[in-house]
Design an enzyme around this catalytic site. Structure first.
Site, PDB file in Angstrom:
ATOM      1  N   SER A 150       0.829  -1.200   0.000  1.00  0.00           N
ATOM      2  CA  SER A 150       0.000   0.000   0.000  1.00  0.00           C
ATOM      3  C   SER A 150       0.871   1.261   0.000  1.00  0.00           C
ATOM      4  O   SER A 150       1.640   1.472  -0.933  1.00  0.00           O
ATOM      5  CB  SER A 150      -0.961  -0.049   1.193  1.00  0.00           C
ATOM      6  OG  SER A 150      -1.987   0.911   1.062  1.00  0.00           O
ATOM      7  N   ASP A 226     -10.134  -5.620  -3.472  1.00  0.00           N
ATOM      8  CA  ASP A 226      -9.559  -4.558  -2.650  1.00  0.00           C
ATOM      9  C   ASP A 226     -10.422  -3.303  -2.820  1.00  0.00           C
ATOM     10  O   ASP A 226     -10.542  -2.756  -3.920  1.00  0.00           O
ATOM     11  CB  ASP A 226      -8.126  -4.297  -3.119  1.00  0.00           C
ATOM     12  CG  ASP A 226      -7.357  -3.341  -2.230  1.00  0.00           C
ATOM     13  OD1 ASP A 226      -7.963  -2.419  -1.667  1.00  0.00           O
ATOM     14  OD2 ASP A 226      -6.122  -3.517  -2.126  1.00  0.00           O
ATOM     15  N   HIS A 259      -7.346  -6.134   0.697  1.00  0.00           N
ATOM     16  CA  HIS A 259      -6.162  -5.329   1.010  1.00  0.00           C
ATOM     17  C   HIS A 259      -5.438  -5.802   2.267  1.00  0.00           C
ATOM     18  O   HIS A 259      -4.509  -5.166   2.728  1.00  0.00           O
ATOM     19  CB  HIS A 259      -6.613  -3.869   1.197  1.00  0.00           C
ATOM     20  CG  HIS A 259      -5.521  -2.848   1.058  1.00  0.00           C
ATOM     21  ND1 HIS A 259      -4.860  -2.606  -0.135  1.00  0.00           N
ATOM     22  CD2 HIS A 259      -4.968  -1.980   1.962  1.00  0.00           C
ATOM     23  CE1 HIS A 259      -3.979  -1.641   0.032  1.00  0.00           C
ATOM     24  NE2 HIS A 259      -4.001  -1.247   1.287  1.00  0.00           N
TER      25      HIS A 259
END
Length: 281
Positions: A150, A226, A259
């Protein structure tokens, strides 16, 4: 520079350790974690993988949740995981304690705006200060890889693209690939770098890939469930930029994954092997 060992646990025949030290780049005390596989006890110099975590994380998230130690022990990889931002009573934070700016959200750049510029220089810390510290105190070779998730995936891509020859491998999980054009990046860059958007591009992987002096192969995994993919992460923008620059990119869209660290732990072995292949060549 002195290191204070604050914890030590045996893991897959090696050792997971956490250290505190005074950072000159960040003007505060910092904590990082290091996994030393069994081969490190014999004095052999081993390649090192730097892992950069995402928003709200510390050095602990990856080491506890990713399940990387088993294969790192087998492959003889040292893993180093720094914190995601400076910390301490003197370090400024977002006035509303926002999760996406300030503490836990350093974005792996060098801030130029007050009051952030005195402490928020995570790029210098990750690229220069921390490796110097690791190489002076642990049995590491000059073979370095970098990866992250991320915000940390953004950091890994930027660090590799801006420093030809410094890293032999790079990968990312669900990176913020085009921060100049997403809400997380726009908020962080405005605060840390100011409103001149032309200055933002030096911290954006999609902008950097077109002028990269080294075409280091990139591995990216992205879950198709995600919630952040379309609005924040924008893997398609990275794919388009890499194609235009003829930069080698393997982008794998993984069906059903989100995620979380369930996603990371499902594919971490592939990433470790990707790094080991390059670092041990």
């Amino acid at each position: 520079m002195s290191l204070e060992n604050i914890s030590c646990q045996k893991s897959f025949g090696g050792w997971h350790k956490r250290y505190r030290h005074r950072s000159t780049s960040l003007n505060c005390d910092m904590v990082f974690a290091v996994y030393l596989p069994p081969q490190a006890e014999g004095g052999e110099k081993l390649p090192v993988l730097y892992w950069l975590s995402g928003l709200t994380c510390t050095d602990e998230n990856f080491m506890q949740k990713a399940g990387a130690h088993r294969l790192a022990a087998e492959l003889g990889l040292i893993i180093v995981a720094p914190d995601t931002s400076p910390r301490g009573a003197d370090v400024p934070d977002h006035p509303d304690k926002a999760y996406d700016f300030g503490l836990g959200a350093g974005f792996y750049l060098n801030a130029t705006q007050q009051p952030w510029s005195r402490h928020y220089r995570m790029y210098d810390y990750v690229v220069s200060e921390l490796p110097e510290l690791i190489e002076a105190n642990f049995p590491v070779s000059d073979k370095r890889g970098i990866s992250g998730h991320s915000m940390g995936g953004h950091g890994a891509l930027v660090c590799a693209l801006k420093n030809p020859g410094r890293y032999q491998s790079v990968s990312a999980f669900a990176p913020i690939a085009n921060p100049v054009d997403c809400p997380w990046g726009e908020k962080a860059f405005t605060g840390y770098l100011g409103t001149d958007r032309s200055r933002w591009r030096e911290w954006d992987a999609c902008s950097l890939i077109g002028k990269a002096q080294e075409k280091l192969p990139i591995l990216v995994d992205q879950g198709d469930r995600d919630d952040f993919m379309a609005n924040q992460l924008k893997p398609g923008a990275l794919e388009s930029a890499a194609k235009a620059a003829e930069h080698p990119l393997t982008l794998r869209i993984q069906p059903g994954y989100d995620h979380s660290y369930y996603f990371i732990s499902s594919f971490i072995d592939d990433h470790l092997r990707h790094h080991a292949h390059a670092l041990k060549a």
